[in-house]
Design an enzyme around this catalytic site. Structure first.
Site, mmCIF file in Angstrom:
data_model
loop_
_atom_site.group_PDB
_atom_site.id
_atom_site.type_symbol
_atom_site.label_atom_id
_atom_site.label_comp_id
_atom_site.label_asym_id
_atom_site.label_seq_id
_atom_site.Cartn_x
_atom_site.Cartn_y
_atom_site.Cartn_z
ATOM 1 N N LYS A 170 33.313 37.067 58.528
ATOM 2 C CA LYS A 170 34.489 37.587 57.803
ATOM 3 C C LYS A 170 34.023 37.802 56.365
ATOM 4 O O LYS A 170 33.907 36.860 55.588
ATOM 5 C CB LYS A 170 35.625 36.561 57.862
ATOM 6 C CG LYS A 170 37.030 37.119 57.627
ATOM 7 C CD LYS A 170 37.287 37.822 56.324
ATOM 8 C CE LYS A 170 37.491 36.905 55.135
ATOM 9 N NZ LYS A 170 37.673 37.713 53.860
ATOM 10 N N GLY A 201 38.913 41.522 56.895
ATOM 11 C CA GLY A 201 40.287 41.036 56.763
ATOM 12 C C GLY A 201 40.464 40.161 55.547
ATOM 13 O O GLY A 201 39.533 39.968 54.754
ATOM 14 N N GLY A 203 41.312 36.650 53.445
ATOM 15 C CA GLY A 203 40.917 35.245 53.573
ATOM 16 C C GLY A 203 41.968 34.366 54.245
ATOM 17 O O GLY A 203 41.671 33.693 55.241
ATOM 18 N N PRO A 204 43.204 34.360 53.714
ATOM 19 C CA PRO A 204 44.199 33.448 54.293
ATOM 20 C C PRO A 204 44.609 33.799 55.729
ATOM 21 O O PRO A 204 45.248 32.992 56.393
ATOM 22 C CB PRO A 204 45.402 33.601 53.341
ATOM 23 C CG PRO A 204 44.827 34.156 52.073
ATOM 24 C CD PRO A 204 43.672 35.010 52.487
ATOM 25 N N GLY A 207 40.142 34.823 57.587
ATOM 26 C CA GLY A 207 39.243 33.729 57.197
ATOM 27 C C GLY A 207 39.761 32.390 57.710
ATOM 28 O O GLY A 207 39.009 31.597 58.294
ATOM 29 N N GLU A 245 28.753 26.688 49.948
ATOM 30 C CA GLU A 245 28.023 27.073 48.724
ATOM 31 C C GLU A 245 29.102 27.495 47.741
ATOM 32 O O GLU A 245 29.745 28.523 47.926
ATOM 33 C CB GLU A 245 27.043 28.202 49.061
ATOM 34 C CG GLU A 245 25.879 28.264 48.115
ATOM 35 C CD GLU A 245 26.189 29.131 46.930
ATOM 36 O OE1 GLU A 245 26.715 28.584 45.935
ATOM 37 O OE2 GLU A 245 25.936 30.339 47.001
ATOM 38 N N CYS A 279 26.896 32.619 41.024
ATOM 39 C CA CYS A 279 27.285 31.201 41.057
ATOM 40 C C CYS A 279 26.263 30.319 40.334
ATOM 41 O O CYS A 279 26.613 29.300 39.763
ATOM 42 C CB CYS A 279 27.499 30.737 42.477
ATOM 43 S SG CYS A 279 26.205 31.272 43.586
ATOM 44 N N GLU A 371 34.181 27.303 35.838
ATOM 45 C CA GLU A 371 33.404 28.493 36.176
ATOM 46 C C GLU A 371 34.217 29.727 35.805
ATOM 47 O O GLU A 371 35.342 29.901 36.267
ATOM 48 C CB GLU A 371 33.102 28.501 37.679
ATOM 49 C CG GLU A 371 32.215 29.655 38.072
ATOM 50 C CD GLU A 371 31.802 29.609 39.544
ATOM 51 O OE1 GLU A 371 32.688 29.504 40.406
ATOM 52 O OE2 GLU A 371 30.590 29.685 39.813
HETATM 53 P P1 NDP Z 1 37.368 32.973 47.327
HETATM 54 O O1 NDP Z 1 36.802 31.620 47.469
HETATM 55 O O2 NDP Z 1 38.832 33.145 47.460
HETATM 56 O O3 NDP Z 1 36.703 33.973 48.413
HETATM 57 C C1 NDP Z 1 35.519 33.786 49.133
HETATM 58 C C2 NDP Z 1 35.721 34.179 50.606
HETATM 59 O O4 NDP Z 1 36.666 33.278 51.212
HETATM 60 C C3 NDP Z 1 36.306 35.575 50.808
HETATM 61 O O5 NDP Z 1 35.802 36.138 52.007
HETATM 62 C C4 NDP Z 1 37.777 35.271 50.942
HETATM 63 O O6 NDP Z 1 38.535 36.301 51.549
HETATM 64 C C5 NDP Z 1 37.747 34.019 51.791
HETATM 65 N N1 NDP Z 1 38.962 33.217 51.752
HETATM 66 C C6 NDP Z 1 39.912 33.172 50.786
HETATM 67 N N2 NDP Z 1 40.896 32.313 51.140
HETATM 68 C C7 NDP Z 1 40.567 31.793 52.345
HETATM 69 C C8 NDP Z 1 41.180 30.853 53.223
HETATM 70 N N3 NDP Z 1 42.309 30.260 52.933
HETATM 71 N N4 NDP Z 1 40.534 30.546 54.380
HETATM 72 C C9 NDP Z 1 39.369 31.125 54.692
HETATM 73 N N5 NDP Z 1 38.758 32.042 53.920
HETATM 74 C C10 NDP Z 1 39.331 32.362 52.749
HETATM 75 O O7 NDP Z 1 36.870 33.580 45.960
HETATM 76 P P2 NDP Z 1 37.574 34.702 45.044
HETATM 77 O O8 NDP Z 1 37.088 36.022 45.514
HETATM 78 O O9 NDP Z 1 39.058 34.558 44.978
HETATM 79 O O10 NDP Z 1 36.961 34.349 43.616
HETATM 80 C C11 NDP Z 1 37.576 33.345 42.822
HETATM 81 C C12 NDP Z 1 36.541 32.493 42.116
HETATM 82 O O11 NDP Z 1 35.696 31.874 43.069
HETATM 83 C C13 NDP Z 1 35.588 33.224 41.205
HETATM 84 O O12 NDP Z 1 36.108 33.451 39.949
HETATM 85 C C14 NDP Z 1 34.426 32.280 41.173
HETATM 86 O O13 NDP Z 1 34.676 31.275 40.246
HETATM 87 C C15 NDP Z 1 34.407 31.692 42.565
HETATM 88 N N6 NDP Z 1 33.431 32.383 43.444
HETATM 89 C C16 NDP Z 1 32.247 31.787 43.680
HETATM 90 C C17 NDP Z 1 31.298 32.428 44.443
HETATM 91 C C18 NDP Z 1 29.976 31.813 44.734
HETATM 92 O O14 NDP Z 1 29.016 32.542 44.965
HETATM 93 N N7 NDP Z 1 29.863 30.506 44.797
HETATM 94 C C19 NDP Z 1 31.509 33.778 44.986
HETATM 95 C C20 NDP Z 1 32.825 34.307 44.719
HETATM 96 C C21 NDP Z 1 33.725 33.621 43.956
HETATM 97 P P3 NDP Z 1 39.192 37.429 50.585
HETATM 98 O O15 NDP Z 1 38.072 38.238 50.098
HETATM 99 O O16 NDP Z 1 40.141 38.143 51.455
HETATM 100 O O17 NDP Z 1 39.904 36.693 49.478
#
Ligand code: NDP
Length: 464
Positions: A170, A201, A203-204, A207, A245, A279, A371
């Protein structure tokens, strides 16, 4: 690449179960340029069933044959390198040369590393009167973010395939097109049907359904600590394995005697790279009080060279645009000194942020603890090495870091005391085979190289 309006399940593009779609937006100008289907729990279920059905066959495929398929995948990716770069530039906003070098180049290299590791990894060993088998965990649910969209996919899928696992991916809703392109390359590489499956799709919805699915054996997630915590709780309730991660707030420690100009220049480049959406970025620069103002001036000059639209792209979406500029406003409000950038958006349309440098940042400030995930550097002063170590280790995160010193041995000695998963000494090169992952709230488990492969294995002992 023409966007697909279905899901890649069981070796084919199938119609989505629902009718909802996701708009794909170019962050440079806010234009919607594609749509993809928004998967539901029904799509996830179909994908997991396909992955389960394919598992025994793929797990029993000799490692040399798995390696050959991963090598074919690497070749298919390499053949479409320019298209990968253009796709990532369109959906993430990264400048094209950076997309070519990193967003396309890195995943091709990582896929290549797993083609080799699949062939050479010791999947069996003899310990005393036991033969220990390292067997694939099973069906993997991979949930990936948008910041290095293809790298994050390959860093999970390639080792999982090398281990003999099957996968349901996903990807992030902001970057689904490069995930569809990846599914096409899987197909071109001739992987058996069901070994890799893609559900685009939200995340909520998709995912969450994947993390909670009872027939998924391991969930590998990269993204925010908040969502990671939720995924770990969901997976823990079903006693399934997780690899997380998560975020970082890494320290770039410049010890007295270091080449200051080099350390500051590389440090600024590290933070501005990918518009700060990394990150492992060294977002806190720690400089001895005696050379502090010199470092601040060097950093401000270096940051000014990152002209938006030339060397640096926009941030990914409207939410991040608000969030990053909110952190810059918070820095000013809490009393940090702005020496480059600020909250003004450099362009009217698109999610642009000015490369920003703060001086006089204290360890307790929000911008020194949380972050930001944007092009924002905080420079902190320290009094002596013990103070530097306290500051470096003084966040909830521990993903990466850097140490610079005149004497390499002194830098290594300092790095040994840092609570973090990776440290670059005097500008040490990125190593795609070195284990990557976090201490503390930066995560659980490791990606890349042989350590990344063992995440997807479980052990069985036979006594004879
Ligand atoms: P998220 O943690 O929301 O997204 C990462 C992935 O998880 C996406 O595929 C997302 O889907 C999915 N996801 C979101 N909610 C759920 C859920 N409830 N259950 C399962 N999967 C889910 O990151 P954001 O894109 O909102 O970014 C927010 C912050 O996160 C950034 O500002 C940064 O600080 C951090 N981040 C860290 C990263 C890293 O490499 N460690 C990478 C990206 C963000 P969807 O795309 O639909 O939201």
């Amino acid at each position: 690449m023409k966007p697909h309006d279905g899901m890649y399940i069981d070796g084919d593009w199938r119609p989505a179960a629902g009718t909802e779609t996701i708009d794909v937006v170019n962050p440079a100008d806010e234009q919607v340029f594609a749509t993809v289907p928004a998967g539901t729990a029904a799509d996830v279920d179909a994908a997991v069933r396909a992955a389960r059905a394919a598992f025994r066959g793929w797990a029993a495929t000799p490692p040399a044959e798995r390696a050959a398929r991963i090598a074919a995948l690497r070749d298919a990716l390499a053949a479409r390198r320019d298209e990968i770069a253009e796709t990532v530039t369109a959906e993430l906003g990264a400048p094209l040369p950076f997309s070519q070098a990193v967003h396309a180049g890195l995943p091709i290299a990582v896929a290549g590393s797993y083609a080799e590791l699949a062939a050479t990894h010791p999947f069996e060993e003899r310990i005393g009167n036991s033969t220990v088998l390292h067997e694939p965990v099973g069906v993997v649910g991979a949930i990936t973010p948008w910041n290095y969209p293809l790298h994050q996919i390959v860093a999970k899928v390639a080792p999982a395939l090398a281990a003999g696992c099957t996968v349901v991916l996903k990807p992030a809703e902001d970057t689904p097109l490069v995930a569809q392109l990846f599914a096409e390359t899987v197909h071109e590489a001739g992987l058996p049907a069901g070994v890799f499956n893609l559900v685009t799709g939200l995340g909520p919805v998709a995912g969450q359904a994947l993390a909670a699915h009872e027939d998924v054996d391991l969930v590998s997630f990269t993204g925010s600590t908040a969502v990671g915590r939720q995924i770990a709780a969901t997976a823990g309730a079903a006693v399934k394995r997780v690899a997380l991660e998560l975020g970082g707030k890494s320290a770039n420690v410049i010890l007295p005697g270091a080449d200051l100009a080099k350390a500051v220049g590389v440090g600024v480049a590290n933070v501005m790279s990918n518009t700060g959406q990394t990150c492992s970025a060294w977002t806190r620069m720690l400089v001895h009080r005696d050379r502090y103002e010199e470092a601040v001036a060097l950093a401000a000059t270096a940051a000014a060279k990152y002209v938006p639209g030339e060397r640096i792209g926009p941030v990914v979406n409207a939410k991040q645009h608000e969030r990053v500029r909110g952190y810059i406003a918070k820095g000013v409000e809490e009393g940090a000194r702005l020496v480059a950038g600020g909250t003004d958006a450099p362009r009217e349309r698109g999610y642009w942020v000015s490369p920003t440098v703060f001086a006089d940042v204290t360890p307790q400030m929000t911008i020194a603890q949380e972050e930001i995930f944007g092009p924002v550097l905080s420079i902190l002063a320290y009094e002596d090495e013990e103070d530097a170590l306290r500051i470096a280790n003084g966040t909830v995160y521990g993903l990466a870091g850097a140490v610079w010193a005149g004497d390499e041995a002194a830098a290594v000695a300092f790095a040994r005391r840092m609570d973090t998963g990776q440290v670059d000494i005097n500008g040490g090169r990125f190593n795609p085979l070195a284990p990557f992952g976090g201490y503390k709230q930066s995560g659980v488990g490791r990606e890349l190289g042989p350590h990344g492969l063992t995440e997807y294995l479980q052990t069985k002992s036979l006594q004879f």
